[in-house]
Design a protein around this motif. Sequence first.
Motif, mmCIF file in Angstrom:
data_model
loop_
_atom_site.group_PDB
_atom_site.id
_atom_site.type_symbol
_atom_site.label_atom_id
_atom_site.label_comp_id
_atom_site.label_asym_id
_atom_site.label_seq_id
_atom_site.Cartn_x
_atom_site.Cartn_y
_atom_site.Cartn_z
ATOM 1 N N LYS A 35 0.826 -1.207 0.000
ATOM 2 C CA LYS A 35 0.000 0.000 0.000
ATOM 3 C C LYS A 35 0.862 1.260 0.000
ATOM 4 C CE LYS A 35 -4.550 1.310 1.502
ATOM 5 N NZ LYS A 35 -5.658 1.125 2.459
ATOM 6 N N LYS A 36 2.094 1.133 0.489
ATOM 7 C CA LYS A 36 3.028 2.260 0.464
ATOM 8 C C LYS A 36 3.627 2.446 -0.931
ATOM 9 C CE LYS A 36 4.481 1.043 5.172
ATOM 10 N NZ LYS A 36 5.619 0.498 5.971
ATOM 11 N N VAL A 37 3.538 1.422 -1.758
ATOM 12 C CA VAL A 37 4.223 1.419 -3.044
ATOM 13 C C VAL A 37 3.305 1.784 -4.202
ATOM 14 C CG1 VAL A 37 5.418 -0.066 -4.702
ATOM 15 C CG2 VAL A 37 5.943 -0.269 -2.271
ATOM 16 N N VAL A 38 2.112 1.202 -4.248
ATOM 17 C CA VAL A 38 1.246 1.333 -5.416
ATOM 18 C C VAL A 38 0.763 2.772 -5.591
ATOM 19 C CG1 VAL A 38 -0.889 0.761 -4.158
ATOM 20 C CG2 VAL A 38 -0.709 0.276 -6.622
ATOM 21 N N ASP A 42 -9.704 -4.719 6.556
ATOM 22 C CA ASP A 42 -9.405 -3.822 7.672
ATOM 23 C C ASP A 42 -8.340 -2.783 7.315
ATOM 24 O OD1 ASP A 42 -11.220 -5.166 9.224
ATOM 25 O OD2 ASP A 42 -9.721 -6.452 10.191
ATOM 26 N N GLN A 43 -7.592 -3.006 6.232
ATOM 27 C CA GLN A 43 -6.555 -2.067 5.829
ATOM 28 C C GLN A 43 -7.094 -0.957 4.931
ATOM 29 O OE1 GLN A 43 -3.532 -4.536 4.038
ATOM 30 N NE2 GLN A 43 -2.592 -5.057 6.017
ATOM 31 N N GLU A 74 -11.772 -30.635 2.670
ATOM 32 C CA GLU A 74 -12.380 -29.471 2.045
ATOM 33 C C GLU A 74 -11.318 -28.548 1.438
ATOM 34 O OE1 GLU A 74 -14.758 -27.514 4.946
ATOM 35 O OE2 GLU A 74 -16.210 -29.149 5.137
ATOM 36 N N ASP A 75 -11.764 -27.742 0.475
ATOM 37 C CA ASP A 75 -10.898 -26.728 -0.110
ATOM 38 C C ASP A 75 -11.129 -25.401 0.606
ATOM 39 O OD1 ASP A 75 -9.797 -28.435 -1.923
ATOM 40 O OD2 ASP A 75 -11.144 -27.901 -3.566
ATOM 41 N N LEU A 76 -10.041 -24.767 1.008
ATOM 42 C CA LEU A 76 -10.128 -23.469 1.661
ATOM 43 C C LEU A 76 -9.990 -22.369 0.625
ATOM 44 C CD1 LEU A 76 -10.002 -21.500 4.100
ATOM 45 C CD2 LEU A 76 -7.527 -21.903 4.156
ATOM 46 N N ASN A 77 -10.960 -21.468 0.587
ATOM 47 C CA ASN A 77 -10.900 -20.288 -0.279
ATOM 48 C C ASN A 77 -9.968 -19.290 0.404
ATOM 49 O OD1 ASN A 77 -11.329 -17.866 -1.641
ATOM 50 N ND2 ASN A 77 -13.488 -18.299 -2.038
ATOM 51 N N LEU A 78 -8.687 -19.428 0.118
ATOM 52 C CA LEU A 78 -7.672 -18.640 0.806
ATOM 53 C C LEU A 78 -7.769 -17.155 0.456
ATOM 54 C CD1 LEU A 78 -5.325 -18.962 2.780
ATOM 55 C CD2 LEU A 78 -3.817 -19.393 0.835
ATOM 56 N N ALA A 79 -8.113 -16.857 -0.788
ATOM 57 C CA ALA A 79 -8.249 -15.455 -1.196
ATOM 58 C C ALA A 79 -9.336 -14.758 -0.388
ATOM 59 C CB ALA A 79 -8.557 -15.371 -2.688
ATOM 60 N N GLN A 80 -10.467 -15.437 -0.192
ATOM 61 C CA GLN A 80 -11.552 -14.856 0.591
ATOM 62 C C GLN A 80 -11.124 -14.631 2.036
ATOM 63 O OE1 GLN A 80 -14.848 -14.147 -0.829
ATOM 64 N NE2 GLN A 80 -14.784 -12.847 0.998
ATOM 65 N N ALA A 81 -10.360 -15.585 2.581
ATOM 66 C CA ALA A 81 -9.865 -15.442 3.952
ATOM 67 C C ALA A 81 -8.920 -14.250 4.067
ATOM 68 C CB ALA A 81 -9.161 -16.728 4.387
ATOM 69 N N VAL A 82 -8.070 -14.051 3.060
ATOM 70 C CA VAL A 82 -7.147 -12.911 3.073
ATOM 71 C C VAL A 82 -7.933 -11.599 3.039
ATOM 72 C CG1 VAL A 82 -5.371 -11.705 1.740
ATOM 73 C CG2 VAL A 82 -5.199 -14.169 2.096
ATOM 74 N N TRP A 83 -8.983 -11.536 2.222
ATOM 75 C CA TRP A 83 -9.798 -10.327 2.181
ATOM 76 C C TRP A 83 -10.522 -10.100 3.510
ATOM 77 C CZ3 TRP A 83 -10.588 -5.763 0.459
ATOM 78 C CH2 TRP A 83 -11.799 -5.106 0.718
ATOM 79 N N ASP A 84 -11.192 -11.125 3.997
ATOM 80 C CA ASP A 84 -12.013 -10.989 5.209
ATOM 81 C C ASP A 84 -11.176 -10.627 6.427
ATOM 82 O OD1 ASP A 84 -14.256 -11.646 3.749
ATOM 83 O OD2 ASP A 84 -14.268 -13.764 4.365
ATOM 84 N N ASP A 85 -10.025 -11.263 6.577
ATOM 85 C CA ASP A 85 -9.263 -11.155 7.828
ATOM 86 C C ASP A 85 -8.097 -10.182 7.770
ATOM 87 O OD1 ASP A 85 -10.966 -13.095 8.848
ATOM 88 O OD2 ASP A 85 -9.617 -14.748 8.348
ATOM 89 N N VAL A 86 -7.734 -9.716 6.561
ATOM 90 C CA VAL A 86 -6.555 -8.850 6.442
ATOM 91 C C VAL A 86 -6.858 -7.568 5.668
ATOM 92 C CG1 VAL A 86 -4.190 -8.663 5.565
ATOM 93 C CG2 VAL A 86 -4.974 -10.813 6.585
ATOM 94 N N LEU A 87 -7.186 -7.711 4.418
ATOM 95 C CA LEU A 87 -7.232 -6.560 3.514
ATOM 96 C C LEU A 87 -8.380 -5.609 3.799
ATOM 97 C CD1 LEU A 87 -6.398 -8.515 0.243
ATOM 98 C CD2 LEU A 87 -4.833 -7.128 1.610
#
Length: 411
Positions: free
Chosen positions: A307-310, A343-344, A328-341
């Motif tokens: 975020k400092k770069v773009v 809030d940023q 099961e398959d984990l939707n990792l992208a959704q987890a990254v959005w929900d739990d990280v991105l």
Amino acid sequence: MGVSASYQIQDLPLQWRSAPRRWGHPLHSLCSYFAMFPPQLAHFFVDWLTEPGDAVYDPFSGRGTVPLEAVLQGRRGYGSDANPLAVVLSQAKTRVPSKRTLLKRLAEIEASFVPSDVSIADEPANIAMLYSDDTLRQLVWLKKQLDRTDDTDCFWVATILGMLHANHNKSGVPRGFSISMPNTFAMAPGYVAKYIKEHGLVRPEVDVFDMLRTRLERLDLPTAKRSGGKTWTHDATAPPPSWLVKQRPKLIFTSPPYLQVIKYGKYNWVRLWFLGETSSEVDQRLMASSSLTRYLGFMKSVSENLKKVVADDGYVCFVIGDVRRGEEDLNLAQAVWDDVLQDQGWHLHGIIADEIPQNRKVSRIWKHNSGRATKVDRLLLLSPTAQNLPDVIPSSWTQQLSFANKHSLNS
């Protein structure tokens, strides 16, 4: 007239999936690499979301697909990685010497090569079992003479890395320098030694210098050096260099490591030998964990730095595959959005599902472990602030990009 991107964002994979499978500049295949996305994918996003002269950055550059596509389309291509193998491959594609310069340098090294002066007595047995003595002497000499901080030498190093091991064709002719091996990865040394013994494999007698010259003919190199960007060693969780922040890349397109899918050092032990590295030390530097909590913490650090770069009006796209967790398959992208991105404060344009044909996945060869391979890649398309996506102008894919023609397919 373009197609509204926001309206049909889930249909975007049709754009790059419509391209011929073998589409792309020959330099993309300079050396294989695990978990690499196709050049068609990188090409589409560079063409869609940037203009000539813009900066494009990949903080997990791998074999350099994104920086190369940027350079070919008249953008500035930047790449960084914590893996020394990735840095060499990416640098070779952002700072491309002319064919004439490369041949001149190879001739200099060959002219100074005196086989009787090159000792191979101290080379590891795991390496010696792959190459004839004469071939190994040539490789050891090249290893000593080439300086990867020099652009011309770095390109030769990258070319050699792509030929250190390969399978033989149906007539038994070696495609690389070694006994017949997969070209994408190297199985464990013990397994290879056992396989050699059981199948009576004979180390091929090949001339490294001749094979390198032949390989060069197939790479569509520029007539003059193309310095279209830069590659450097960098841990993406560390603060970005100040000069990169000033560049303000318009697009950051990258595929971070997934949840403990592969050990990049372990399966590249032969290539790392040529670079003077060890697989264990390389794997210690790289993110590889089965802990979702640790992975999300890793992605938090990475995304804060990006975020400092773009650029304020730029885009970030993460390519993140689903991961098998138990049954099961984990939707990792959704987890990254929900739990990280989220809030940023990122603006989410969408999470785009890109289903991968299973016959194209390298990890299918692991038999009982093949279920760990992701069946779906998801593209997390973001902006630092809310903005509209440009319209999509479909590519015809009828023309290959070259260094002689720096325009995109849509020109």
